[in-house]
Design a protein around this motif. Sequence first.
Motif, PDB file in Angstrom:
ATOM      1  N   GLN A   3       0.824  -1.183   0.000  1.00 31.82           N
ATOM      2  CA  GLN A   3       0.000   0.000   0.000  1.00 31.82           C
ATOM      3  C   GLN A   3       0.868   1.246   0.000  1.00 31.82           C
ATOM      4  N   ILE A   4       0.324   2.291  -0.552  1.00 25.70           N
ATOM      5  CA  ILE A   4       0.989   3.583  -0.570  1.00 25.70           C
ATOM      6  C   ILE A   4       0.182   4.490   0.345  1.00 25.70           C
ATOM      7  N   ILE A   5       0.862   5.093   1.310  1.00 28.29           N
ATOM      8  CA  ILE A   5       0.214   6.033   2.221  1.00 28.29           C
ATOM      9  C   ILE A   5       0.811   7.407   1.937  1.00 28.29           C
ATOM     10  N   ILE A   6      -0.060   8.342   1.641  1.00 31.88           N
ATOM     11  CA  ILE A   6       0.385   9.706   1.355  1.00 31.88           C
ATOM     12  C   ILE A   6      -0.031  10.573   2.533  1.00 31.88           C
ATOM     13  N   ALA A   7       0.950  11.236   3.149  1.00 36.57           N
ATOM     14  CA  ALA A   7       0.668  12.038   4.348  1.00 36.57           C
ATOM     15  C   ALA A   7       1.240  13.443   4.169  1.00 36.57           C
ATOM     16  N   PHE A   8       0.423  14.319   3.618  1.00 37.93           N
ATOM     17  CA  PHE A   8       0.813  15.723   3.474  1.00 37.93           C
ATOM     18  C   PHE A   8      -0.198  16.579   4.212  1.00 37.93           C
ATOM     19  N   PRO A   9       0.253  17.677   4.806  1.00 41.85           N
ATOM     20  CA  PRO A   9      -0.663  18.554   5.543  1.00 41.85           C
ATOM     21  C   PRO A   9      -1.815  19.068   4.673  1.00 41.85           C
ATOM     22  N   GLY A  10      -1.550  19.415   3.430  1.00 41.20           N
ATOM     23  CA  GLY A  10      -2.607  19.908   2.546  1.00 41.20           C
ATOM     24  C   GLY A  10      -3.080  18.827   1.602  1.00 41.20           C
ATOM     25  N   GLU A  11      -4.372  18.819   1.312  1.00 45.56           N
ATOM     26  CA  GLU A  11      -4.936  17.784   0.439  1.00 45.56           C
ATOM     27  C   GLU A  11      -4.495  17.949  -1.007  1.00 45.56           C
ATOM     28  N   ARG A  12      -4.178  19.158  -1.408  1.00 47.08           N
ATOM     29  CA  ARG A  12      -3.842  19.427  -2.804  1.00 47.08           C
ATOM     30  C   ARG A  12      -2.636  18.601  -3.243  1.00 47.08           C
ATOM     31  N   VAL A  54       9.270  16.272   5.100  1.00 49.84           N
ATOM     32  CA  VAL A  54      10.133  16.125   6.273  1.00 49.84           C
ATOM     33  C   VAL A  54       9.348  16.402   7.549  1.00 49.84           C
ATOM     34  N   ARG A  55       8.490  17.399   7.513  1.00 48.18           N
ATOM     35  CA  ARG A  55       7.715  17.781   8.702  1.00 48.18           C
ATOM     36  C   ARG A  55       6.228  17.636   8.416  1.00 48.18           C
ATOM     37  N   LEU A  56       5.542  16.808   9.225  1.00 47.21           N
ATOM     38  CA  LEU A  56       4.085  16.667   9.159  1.00 47.21           C
ATOM     39  C   LEU A  56       3.457  17.598  10.185  1.00 47.21           C
ATOM     40  N   LYS A  57       2.126  17.611  10.247  1.00 47.57           N
ATOM     41  CA  LYS A  57       1.438  18.485  11.208  1.00 47.57           C
ATOM     42  C   LYS A  57       1.842  18.187  12.650  1.00 47.57           C
ATOM     43  N   ASP A  58       1.954  16.901  12.985  1.00 51.18           N
ATOM     44  CA  ASP A  58       2.149  16.517  14.381  1.00 51.18           C
ATOM     45  C   ASP A  58       3.518  15.938  14.709  1.00 51.18           C
ATOM     46  N   MET A  59       4.363  15.703  13.721  1.00 50.36           N
ATOM     47  CA  MET A  59       5.686  15.143  13.998  1.00 50.36           C
ATOM     48  C   MET A  59       6.604  15.262  12.805  1.00 50.36           C
ATOM     49  N   SER A  73       8.788   1.573   3.873  1.00 52.58           N
ATOM     50  CA  SER A  73       9.851   2.540   3.632  1.00 52.58           C
ATOM     51  C   SER A  73       9.214   3.919   3.527  1.00 52.58           C
ATOM     52  N   ILE A  74      10.046   4.925   3.658  1.00 52.66           N
ATOM     53  CA  ILE A  74       9.566   6.301   3.560  1.00 52.66           C
ATOM     54  C   ILE A  74      10.177   6.957   2.337  1.00 52.66           C
ATOM     55  N   LEU A  75       9.326   7.674   1.602  1.00 55.09           N
ATOM     56  CA  LEU A  75       9.766   8.516   0.491  1.00 55.09           C
ATOM     57  C   LEU A  75       9.467   9.953   0.873  1.00 55.09           C
ATOM     58  N   LEU A  76      10.513  10.721   1.127  1.00 53.43           N
ATOM     59  CA  LEU A  76      10.341  12.133   1.462  1.00 53.43           C
ATOM     60  C   LEU A  76      10.229  12.947   0.181  1.00 53.43           C
ATOM     61  N   ILE A  77       9.271  13.858   0.180  1.00 56.08           N
ATOM     62  CA  ILE A  77       9.152  14.816  -0.918  1.00 56.08           C
ATOM     63  C   ILE A  77       9.097  16.182  -0.266  1.00 56.08           C
ATOM     64  N   ASP A  78      10.149  16.944  -0.479  1.00 58.77           N
ATOM     65  CA  ASP A  78      10.239  18.255   0.159  1.00 58.77           C
ATOM     66  C   ASP A  78      11.263  19.097  -0.588  1.00 58.77           C
ATOM     67  N   SER A  79      11.515  20.294  -0.097  1.00 60.82           N
ATOM     68  CA  SER A  79      12.500  21.173  -0.721  1.00 60.82           C
ATOM     69  C   SER A  79      13.890  20.569  -0.581  1.00 60.82           C
ATOM     70  N   ALA A  80      14.793  20.975  -1.460  1.00 64.51           N
ATOM     71  CA  ALA A  80      16.166  20.471  -1.403  1.00 64.51           C
ATOM     72  C   ALA A  80      16.803  20.802  -0.064  1.00 64.51           C
ATOM     73  N   GLN A  81      16.506  21.959   0.468  1.00 66.07           N
ATOM     74  CA  GLN A  81      17.063  22.374   1.752  1.00 66.07           C
ATOM     75  C   GLN A  81      16.567  21.476   2.886  1.00 66.07           C
ATOM     76  N   SER A  82      15.291  21.130   2.875  1.00 69.76           N
ATOM     77  CA  SER A  82      14.723  20.277   3.934  1.00 69.76           C
ATOM     78  C   SER A  82      15.238  18.846   3.863  1.00 69.76           C
ATOM     79  N   VAL A  83      15.453  18.359   2.659  1.00 72.96           N
ATOM     80  CA  VAL A  83      15.863  16.971   2.462  1.00 72.96           C
ATOM     81  C   VAL A  83      17.371  16.775   2.665  1.00 72.96           C
ATOM     82  N   ALA A  84      18.138  17.817   2.458  1.00 72.75           N
ATOM     83  CA  ALA A  84      19.600  17.715   2.530  1.00 72.75           C
ATOM     84  C   ALA A  84      20.052  17.190   3.894  1.00 72.75           C
TER      85      ALA A  84
END
Length: 184
Positions: A3-12, A54-59, A73-84
Amino acid sequence: MSQIIIAFPGERMSEKIRSVLMHAGIQNIQIVSNGREALREMQEGNTGILICPVRLKDMDYTGLLADLPQFFSILLIDSAQSVAGRRESDVMALTLPVKGTALTDTVFMMLAQMEHIMRREKKKRREMPRKRTPEEQKKIDDAKALLMERNHMTEPEAFRYIQKNSMDMGRSLVETAEMVIAMI
């Protein structure tokens, strides 16, 4: 099925990712809005990928890593600065903006890797010797005791004798032990 779980603060963002993955043929996709919901979904599934920033609403994602199930496994999708600088073994990262092909290729690669790991673990479990019942162990112990008493063998020699004959005849240790008992 993974399964793929997508956890982003905004639904968009979550909807965009789901759309790209569904277009690529991936079906089992859940959308959650925070880390606690993601953990709950992961505990209910066997295998999968959590896609999050990298950062969710609660953790922070590192809070999720601590409770990450074995085949997730986790796949992070964020800015280059946050992921670095954030590199753990169960974490892949893509930087924004993400191309659809990069996302799908990465997800398919992670799923294939997870499938390989699961097959290897399954094979390991199959190869582990099964535990003998107390009755089976008693038969082996009785056969060893007879060999030790009548043939003046040590315990390791008696076991090796049963083991070697078992392999030579293509029988289990228990069957060979029963034959030793019946012959003596």
